[in-house]
Design an enzyme around this catalytic site. Structure first.
Site, short mmCIF file in Angstrom:
data_model
loop_
_atom_site.label_atom_id
_atom_site.label_comp_id
_atom_site.label_asym_id
_atom_site.label_seq_id
_atom_site.Cartn_x
_atom_site.Cartn_y
_atom_site.Cartn_z
CG ASP A 1 -6.91 -2.16 -3.48
OD1 ASP A 1 -8.07 -1.67 -2.62
OD2 ASP A 1 -6.44 -2.83 -3.09
CG HIS B 1 -6.25 -2.36 0.77
ND1 HIS B 1 -5.88 -1.72 -0.56
CD2 HIS B 1 -5.50 -1.87 1.61
CE1 HIS B 1 -3.94 -1.38 -0.47
NE2 HIS B 1 -4.18 -0.82 1.07
CB SER C 1 -0.72 -0.02 1.53
OG SER C 1 -2.04 0.68 1.43
#
Length: 740
Positions: free
Chosen positions: A679, A711, A591
């Site tokens: 996501d 995600h 991320s």
């Protein structure tokens, strides 16, 4: 005879599109991949995925071995330690062969039953009632996630919310626990965090806007149609996320909202759920605060309601104050309240929890999270009062440890304290506040004869470009790393006065955003790397919260490059001190950590031999230029506003990984980017575009995409272990350890 897969990745068609802002024109060859519904885009992603799987086919036996190791170390049929609420003890259990937990409970033995029963995995639990079997709920779905789980105060109903797509939009349902049947009440497209009111007649829940931002609070009365639901609160400012909850005392309903730099809380007496919420402290730009209801001894010894407010007005690392509960029409003034814990430039206060008997303070000092407790009663049960506010720190005496005290329900007489480290499996203790005595309730089982004494951990400090000392945590298997004493040291197993004899293979992990700290934690799957001689290291770079609020401020907005240069400095420190070598080190981040490793790769392509980037935020500038995308507006306090600020645009343009891939990236390390098609936080298109550009520039890059996940990746523990095994096999292959 096996036909070898093509050595070249699937060709990504260039379709140049111009993006011009603030006088700068960027030619984006791969923006066309953003059209998710386009069959050509889907076909391209599937081709990239197939190519990656083919190129990794030789690692299939290793992946199976790694999966078997994780599975073999895990007690698959297991139970959590029960937690009491009302007349029941609640717990979750897992069953061998099943992907998801089962949520269950058993009745308390009596009003003084505050010690959880010792439950034996695989054995029947007397009086057990199964409330929700996630395996049954997930049947027929490739993805499953639970977003809300709450039981009414009288114990008769269960509130739960599920997501079967990975897009974080949950369907809310209510179950009659006597019959096991769901009621007609159902609400679609909710956010996580729904809850019952104490009377059990109402449900408060959240919905999101088009940017996936929780912004509305609704009240639903059981037995009524959803069309009758009442909008209770709405936050139009796109920078703010909204949440709803119940104070631990259950006296107040709470609405909390916050941007990255400003927050606000609202209260309503829970016995009046249809009443009007009132603001506690009107928002002030740049001021954050949280509110915890407590009952404290008053001046005459009688208990009085109070609000414990943790805030950062004129207190960078926050201070804790106590204030009377404001009457309707009034608000508090924290700057005029009684100071409980004053601001300390060396200690970052992070939270406080209150119960009927004690307060627990959560804070961070010297890059380690800590907990301290304050008793509100004497040993005989009489009121003690918070004289001097003398909190007592709970510690297990290790230099690298994570300690967290859980308060539980309001009337609970004892604490549960969680403890772990890089070498200590997660452990839960019952903590007697009066005596300080600890009783181990459960330690995470590690099958196969795990011995913590076979491993070691330590903290080192790298020197950043500007002279800042950056903490680095390391853990390794002792018999895989040999040390020699530095001049002037006294020797020993692995003290700071020693250095490795020869470079070891090393995995360097980092995150560095949102003031999120990477605390010492135990990992069963990590053992497969450590046992093969890989050292695991964490670079606690600026942008995280390890060293206090200033550590975060120095790694965001116009100081964001510090995050990337810190990570590079940590890598170079580990090479310079003999821990590893550039051809033996893999960088890892997910991320915002994917942005970190992507930027670090552009800055120092020769420093690493491999880069693992999970759901990476590598096309950050493009995303931040589009306010219609999920999270963009709320993220401006973290990254800046490149759409309306030319300086911010130029700064982000200088570091974002996608725009800054070298024209000739042939000397880049091997790259594996992983992502999920559904996501909603970091869109799949970011790593897809990044990998396409890397490949076009000659970098050895691969893309692995889950077409039915969000995600957090795939759902279900076995699927998650398969994903971990895939990534670990790739890491070991890059490090030349695939045959071990």
């Amino acid at each position: 005879m096996r036909v070898l897969p093509p050595s070249e990745p699937p060709f990504t068609v260039r379709r140049p599109s111009e993006r011009t802002f603030h006088g700068d024109t960027f030619i984006d060859d791969y923006e066309w991949l953003r059209t998710k519904e386009d069959p050509e885009v889907v076909a391209h992603l599937e081709a990239q995925n197939a190519w990656t799987l083919d190129r990794q086919a030789h690692l299939a036996p290793l992946r199976q071995t790694l999966f078997d190791e994780i599975k073999g170390r895990t007690l698959e049929t297991d139970l959590s330690v029960p937690a009491r609420d009302g007349d029941w003890w609640y717990y979750a259990r897992t069953v061998e062969g099943q992907q998801y937990p089962i949520h269950a409970r058993y009745p308390v033995a009596g009003p003084d039953d505050w010690t959880p029963r010792v439950l034996e995995p695989g054995q029947p639990v007397p009086g057990e009632q199964i409330m929700l079997d996630q395996n049954a709920q997930a049947e027929g779905h490739e993805f499953f996630a639970l977003g809300s789980l709450d039981v009414s105060d009288d114990g008769t109903r269960l509130l739960y919310a599920t997501d079967t797509a990975g897009d974080e939009r949950y369907t809310l349902r209510v179950r009659d626990l006597a019959t096991g049947e769901d009621l007609r009440d159902e609400v679609r497209d909710t956010a996580p965090g729904a809850m019952f009111t104490p009377d059990g007649e109402h449900v408060f829940y959240l919905t999101v806007d088009e940017a996936w931002r929780p912004w509305r609070v609704w009240r639903h009365r059981l037995g009524t149609p959803g069309s009758d639901d009442v909008l209770v609160f709405e936050e139009p400012d796109e920078r703010y996320w909204v949440g709803v909850g119940l104070s631990r005392s259950k006296k107040y309903l709470q609405i909390e909202l916050g941007s990255k730099v400003t927050s606000e809380s609202w209260l309503l007496e829970s016995d009046d759920p249809t009443g009007e919420f009132r603001v506690v402290w009107p928002r002030r730009e740049g001021v954050e605060y949280t509110v915890e209801h407590a009952v404290l001894p008053g001046a005459g010894g009688e208990p009085e309601d109070a609000l414990l407010i943790l805030h950062n007005k004129d207190a960078l690392n926050f201070e804790l104050v106590a204030s009377p509960v404001p009457a309707p029409g009034e608000t508090v003034a924290p700057e005029a309240a009684d100071v409980v814990v004053p601001h300390d430039p060396e200690v970052r206060l992070e939270g406080v929890s209150a119960s009927e008997r004690y307060l627990v303070l959560y804070y961070r000092r010297e890059a380690i999270s800590r907990s301290a407790v304050l008793s509100l009663v004497e040993p005989d049960g009489t009121g003690a009062g918070p004289a001097g506010w003398d909190f007592q720190e709970i510690s297990f005496g290790q230099p690298l440890e994570s300690v967290g005290a859980g308060v539980g329900v309001w009337e609970q007489p004892n604490l549960k304290v969680g403890y772990t480290s890089f070498v200590t499996p997660s452990s839960l203790y019952l903590y007697d506040v009066a005596s300080g005595e600890r009783t181990l309730l459960k330690q995470q089982p590690v099958l196969g004869g795990y011995d913590a004494g076979d491993y070691d951990q330590r903290r080192e400090w790298a020197l950043a470009d500007d002279g800042t000392r950056v903490p680095v945590s390391l853990v390794w298997r002792k018999d895989k790393v040999r040390f020699a004493a530095l001049p002037g040291s006294t020797g020993g197993d692995s003290p700071a006065g020693e250095a490795p004899v020869e470079p070891a293979p090393l995995l360097l992990y980092g995150y560095g955003a949102y003031e999120y700290s990477i605390d010492p934690y135990f990992s069963v799957s990590r053992l497969s790397l450590l046992d093969r001689g890989v050292v695991f290291a964490v670079a606690h770079v600026r942008g995280g919260g390890e060293m206090g609020r200033s550590w975060y401020d120095d790694g965001k907005l116009a100081a964001k490059r510090n995050t990337f240069t810190d990570f590079v400095a940590c890598g170079r420190h580990l090479v310079a001190t003999g821990w590893t070598a550039s051809d033996r080190m893999v960088a890892d981040g997910g991320s915002a950590g994917g942005l970190l490793v992507g930027a670090a790769t552009n800055l120092a392509p020769d420093l690493f031999t491999g880069v693992l980037a999970g759901v990476p935020f590598v096309d950050a500038l493009t995303s931040m230029l589009d306010p219609t995308l999920p999270l963009t507006v709320t993220e401006r306090d973290e990254w800046g506003d490149p759409l309306n600020d030319a300086d911010v645009y130029a700064y982000m343009r200088s570091y974002t990984p996608y725009e800054n891939v070298a024209d000739d990236a042939s000397r880049y390390p091997r790259v594996l980017a992983t992502t999920s098609f559904n996501d909603t936080r970091v869109l799949y298109v970011e790593p897809a575009k990044w990998v396409a550009r890397l490949q076009a520039a000659g970098a050895p890059a691969m893309l692995k995409i889950e077409m039915s996940a969000g995600h957090g990746g795939v759902s279900g523990r076995y699927s998650a272990w398969e994903q971990v095994a895939f990534e670990q096999a790739w890491i070991l292959d890059v490090l030349g350890l695939a045959d071990l």
